[in-house]
Motif scaffolding. Sequence first.
Motif, PDB file in Angstrom:
ATOM      1  N   ASP A  37       0.835  -1.193   0.000  1.00 19.81           N
ATOM      2  CA  ASP A  37       0.000   0.000   0.000  1.00 19.81           C
ATOM      3  C   ASP A  37       0.875   1.249   0.000  1.00 19.81           C
ATOM      4  O   ASP A  37       1.980   1.248   0.553  1.00 19.81           O
ATOM      5  CB  ASP A  37      -0.916   0.041   1.234  1.00 19.81           C
ATOM      6  N   LEU A  38       0.353   2.310  -0.570  1.00 15.77           N
ATOM      7  CA  LEU A  38       1.045   3.595  -0.524  1.00 15.77           C
ATOM      8  C   LEU A  38       0.041   4.709  -0.785  1.00 15.77           C
ATOM      9  O   LEU A  38      -0.699   4.684  -1.769  1.00 15.77           O
ATOM     10  CB  LEU A  38       2.161   3.666  -1.566  1.00 15.77           C
ATOM     11  N   LEU A  39       0.022   5.678   0.125  1.00 13.26           N
ATOM     12  CA  LEU A  39      -0.811   6.869  -0.032  1.00 13.26           C
ATOM     13  C   LEU A  39       0.084   8.084   0.161  1.00 13.26           C
ATOM     14  O   LEU A  39       0.699   8.250   1.217  1.00 13.26           O
ATOM     15  CB  LEU A  39      -1.956   6.879   0.985  1.00 13.26           C
ATOM     16  N   GLU A  40       0.182   8.937  -0.869  1.00 11.07           N
ATOM     17  CA  GLU A  40       1.058  10.098  -0.846  1.00 11.07           C
ATOM     18  C   GLU A  40       0.266  11.371  -1.126  1.00 11.07           C
ATOM     19  O   GLU A  40      -0.657  11.372  -1.946  1.00 11.07           O
ATOM     20  CB  GLU A  40       2.167   9.977  -1.886  1.00 11.07           C
ATOM     21  N   LEU A  41       0.649  12.441  -0.449  1.00  8.38           N
ATOM     22  CA  LEU A  41       0.082  13.759  -0.705  1.00  8.38           C
ATOM     23  C   LEU A  41       1.219  14.768  -0.731  1.00  8.38           C
ATOM     24  O   LEU A  41       1.968  14.901   0.244  1.00  8.38           O
ATOM     25  CB  LEU A  41      -0.936  14.142   0.375  1.00  8.38           C
ATOM     26  N   ASP A  42       1.364  15.466  -1.844  1.00  8.47           N
ATOM     27  CA  ASP A  42       2.356  16.524  -1.993  1.00  8.47           C
ATOM     28  C   ASP A  42       1.632  17.856  -2.178  1.00  8.47           C
ATOM     29  O   ASP A  42       0.726  17.960  -3.016  1.00  8.47           O
ATOM     30  CB  ASP A  42       3.265  16.260  -3.191  1.00  8.47           C
ATOM     31  N   VAL A  43       2.059  18.854  -1.407  1.00 10.64           N
ATOM     32  CA  VAL A  43       1.475  20.188  -1.482  1.00 10.64           C
ATOM     33  C   VAL A  43       2.608  21.201  -1.586  1.00 10.64           C
ATOM     34  O   VAL A  43       3.593  21.108  -0.845  1.00 10.64           O
ATOM     35  CB  VAL A  43       0.616  20.511  -0.241  1.00 10.64           C
ATOM     36  N   LYS A  44       2.486  22.131  -2.503  1.00  9.94           N
ATOM     37  CA  LYS A  44       3.485  23.194  -2.617  1.00  9.94           C
ATOM     38  C   LYS A  44       2.797  24.504  -2.988  1.00  9.94           C
ATOM     39  O   LYS A  44       1.751  24.516  -3.650  1.00  9.94           O
ATOM     40  CB  LYS A  44       4.561  22.847  -3.643  1.00  9.94           C
ATOM     41  N   THR A  45       3.386  25.613  -2.550  1.00 11.01           N
ATOM     42  CA  THR A  45       2.848  26.929  -2.850  1.00 11.01           C
ATOM     43  C   THR A  45       3.985  27.936  -2.886  1.00 11.01           C
ATOM     44  O   THR A  45       5.145  27.588  -2.629  1.00 11.01           O
ATOM     45  CB  THR A  45       1.784  27.344  -1.814  1.00 11.01           C
ATOM     46  N   LEU A  46       3.656  29.181  -3.191  1.00 13.82           N
ATOM     47  CA  LEU A  46       4.653  30.247  -3.348  1.00 13.82           C
ATOM     48  C   LEU A  46       5.739  29.823  -4.341  1.00 13.82           C
ATOM     49  O   LEU A  46       6.924  29.937  -4.075  1.00 13.82           O
ATOM     50  CB  LEU A  46       5.266  30.630  -1.996  1.00 13.82           C
ATOM     51  N   PHE A  47       5.265  29.299  -5.485  1.00 11.27           N
ATOM     52  CA  PHE A  47       6.149  28.908  -6.587  1.00 11.27           C
ATOM     53  C   PHE A  47       7.182  27.872  -6.157  1.00 11.27           C
ATOM     54  O   PHE A  47       8.332  27.881  -6.602  1.00 11.27           O
ATOM     55  CB  PHE A  47       6.845  30.139  -7.173  1.00 11.27           C
ATOM     56  N   GLY A  48       6.761  26.977  -5.257  1.00 12.35           N
ATOM     57  CA  GLY A  48       7.625  25.886  -4.828  1.00 12.35           C
ATOM     58  C   GLY A  48       8.499  26.195  -3.629  1.00 12.35           C
ATOM     59  O   GLY A  48       9.249  25.318  -3.176  1.00 12.35           O
ATOM     60  N   LEU A  49       8.419  27.415  -3.072  1.00 11.40           N
ATOM     61  CA  LEU A  49       9.235  27.745  -1.906  1.00 11.40           C
ATOM     62  C   LEU A  49       8.778  26.976  -0.661  1.00 11.40           C
ATOM     63  O   LEU A  49       9.582  26.649   0.210  1.00 11.40           O
ATOM     64  CB  LEU A  49       9.189  29.255  -1.634  1.00 11.40           C
ATOM     65  N   ILE A  50       7.490  26.726  -0.568  1.00  7.69           N
ATOM     66  CA  ILE A  50       6.933  25.965   0.550  1.00  7.69           C
ATOM     67  C   ILE A  50       6.429  24.629   0.016  1.00  7.69           C
ATOM     68  O   ILE A  50       5.604  24.586  -0.898  1.00  7.69           O
ATOM     69  CB  ILE A  50       5.788  26.734   1.232  1.00  7.69           C
ATOM     70  N   LYS A  51       6.942  23.549   0.595  1.00  8.00           N
ATOM     71  CA  LYS A  51       6.566  22.210   0.158  1.00  8.00           C
ATOM     72  C   LYS A  51       6.228  21.343   1.365  1.00  8.00           C
ATOM     73  O   LYS A  51       6.833  21.475   2.428  1.00  8.00           O
ATOM     74  CB  LYS A  51       7.703  21.550  -0.633  1.00  8.00           C
ATOM     75  N   LEU A  52       5.271  20.462   1.172  1.00  4.58           N
ATOM     76  CA  LEU A  52       4.909  19.481   2.190  1.00  4.58           C
ATOM     77  C   LEU A  52       4.710  18.130   1.513  1.00  4.58           C
ATOM     78  O   LEU A  52       4.145  18.050   0.417  1.00  4.58           O
ATOM     79  CB  LEU A  52       3.624  19.884   2.919  1.00  4.58           C
ATOM     80  N   HIS A  53       5.167  17.091   2.181  1.00  5.03           N
ATOM     81  CA  HIS A  53       5.007  15.730   1.665  1.00  5.03           C
ATOM     82  C   HIS A  53       4.493  14.846   2.791  1.00  5.03           C
ATOM     83  O   HIS A  53       5.099  14.768   3.859  1.00  5.03           O
ATOM     84  CB  HIS A  53       6.328  15.180   1.132  1.00  5.03           C
ATOM     85  N   TYR A  54       3.345  14.222   2.542  1.00  2.00           N
ATOM     86  CA  TYR A  54       2.769  13.293   3.504  1.00  2.00           C
ATOM     87  C   TYR A  54       2.743  11.909   2.870  1.00  2.00           C
ATOM     88  O   TYR A  54       2.407  11.757   1.697  1.00  2.00           O
ATOM     89  CB  TYR A  54       1.347  13.706   3.892  1.00  2.00           C
ATOM     90  N   GLU A  55       3.075  10.919   3.672  1.00  2.00           N
ATOM     91  CA  GLU A  55       3.177   9.565   3.141  1.00  2.00           C
ATOM     92  C   GLU A  55       2.632   8.559   4.142  1.00  2.00           C
ATOM     93  O   GLU A  55       2.959   8.600   5.333  1.00  2.00           O
ATOM     94  CB  GLU A  55       4.636   9.244   2.830  1.00  2.00           C
ATOM     95  N   LEU A  56       1.771   7.691   3.654  1.00  2.00           N
ATOM     96  CA  LEU A  56       1.240   6.588   4.446  1.00  2.00           C
ATOM     97  C   LEU A  56       1.596   5.308   3.700  1.00  2.00           C
ATOM     98  O   LEU A  56       0.877   4.882   2.804  1.00  2.00           O
ATOM     99  CB  LEU A  56      -0.278   6.724   4.609  1.00  2.00           C
ATOM    100  N   PRO A  57       2.758   4.708   4.015  1.00  2.00           N
ATOM    101  CA  PRO A  57       3.281   3.619   3.182  1.00  2.00           C
ATOM    102  C   PRO A  57       2.541   2.303   3.327  1.00  2.00           C
ATOM    103  O   PRO A  57       2.615   1.461   2.431  1.00  2.00           O
ATOM    104  CB  PRO A  57       4.731   3.486   3.649  1.00  2.00           C
ATOM    105  N   ARG A  58       1.848   2.092   4.437  1.00  2.00           N
ATOM    106  CA  ARG A  58       1.179   0.807   4.585  1.00  2.00           C
ATOM    107  C   ARG A  58       0.026   0.912   5.569  1.00  2.00           C
ATOM    108  O   ARG A  58       0.113   1.583   6.577  1.00  2.00           O
ATOM    109  CB  ARG A  58       2.160  -0.278   5.070  1.00  2.00           C
ATOM    110  N   LEU A  59      -1.071   0.226   5.231  1.00  2.00           N
ATOM    111  CA  LEU A  59      -2.232   0.145   6.106  1.00  2.00           C
ATOM    112  C   LEU A  59      -2.463  -1.309   6.480  1.00  2.00           C
ATOM    113  O   LEU A  59      -2.446  -2.189   5.616  1.00  2.00           O
ATOM    114  CB  LEU A  59      -3.475   0.705   5.410  1.00  2.00           C
ATOM    115  N   VAL A  60      -2.694  -1.546   7.775  1.00  2.00           N
ATOM    116  CA  VAL A  60      -2.924  -2.899   8.266  1.00  2.00           C
ATOM    117  C   VAL A  60      -4.252  -2.922   9.000  1.00  2.00           C
ATOM    118  O   VAL A  60      -4.458  -2.167   9.959  1.00  2.00           O
ATOM    119  CB  VAL A  60      -1.791  -3.362   9.210  1.00  2.00           C
TER     120      VAL A  60
END
Length: 237
Positions: A37-60
């Motif tokens: 399993d893999l659930l990813e969320l990438d968010v960026k703003t201000l032309f890429g100056l602010i970035k966030l990466h969330y990852e849920l690699p496995r669900l049990v």
Amino acid sequence: MTLWLGIPLGLLVVAMILLLSSSIDFRIRCYKHDKNDLLELDVKTLFGLIKLHYELPRLVFKGLEQGVIGKFKETGTATTGVDTVKEEHFDKERVEHWRKNIQLAVRSTRGLKKWFKETVSHVKISKLDWSTDFSLGDAADTAIASGAAWGLKWSIVGFISQRVKLKHNPRVFVKPVFQDEPSFSMELVCEGKMSVSYTLYALLRLLLRVLRVSGGIGKWRKLLKRMRREPHGQSLE
């Protein structure tokens, strides 16, 4: 004196123009292949100056009582600089907390549902790909299920298209696999954005709607305190 005052004011105006002309870009990827399993969320703003990466690699799945357990990872320039890894529990108690929080938010805001629909309608989806390969272990059952899967997928896509702006036609695939053993794999990729200027405008409208409810600000403070007190994942750092 006028020059020294004009320079910072000019820089402030330029910064505001850049801020309002930027957008909040996001990318969601959900992948599953048998037990992977893999659930990813990438968010960026201000032309890429602010970035966030969330990852849920496995669900049990641990049963009806314990619910679903997964490891949650957060990275990006908007964090403290240290990768955060937590073990998250999604059980009946967690869902009940979410339900109560939503109910309190609705009671604390005039027309929250209407505000949410109007805000979401300004989200622009540039990519929506959804593919599914599966086998039920029997050719006839797999063929029947694939037809049902097509119908379900396009119903969901139609529901989404009525609420957000799709810039391109979504690509939806269902591939039946005719083999003797059951199998399932799925990948969903969604990319889109929303302008920072409208986001700020929507937040201002939300504040005005809260002020129109008697004691709305106090109720929102109560909601935020309740959310901070709720159980969260245990850090694995």
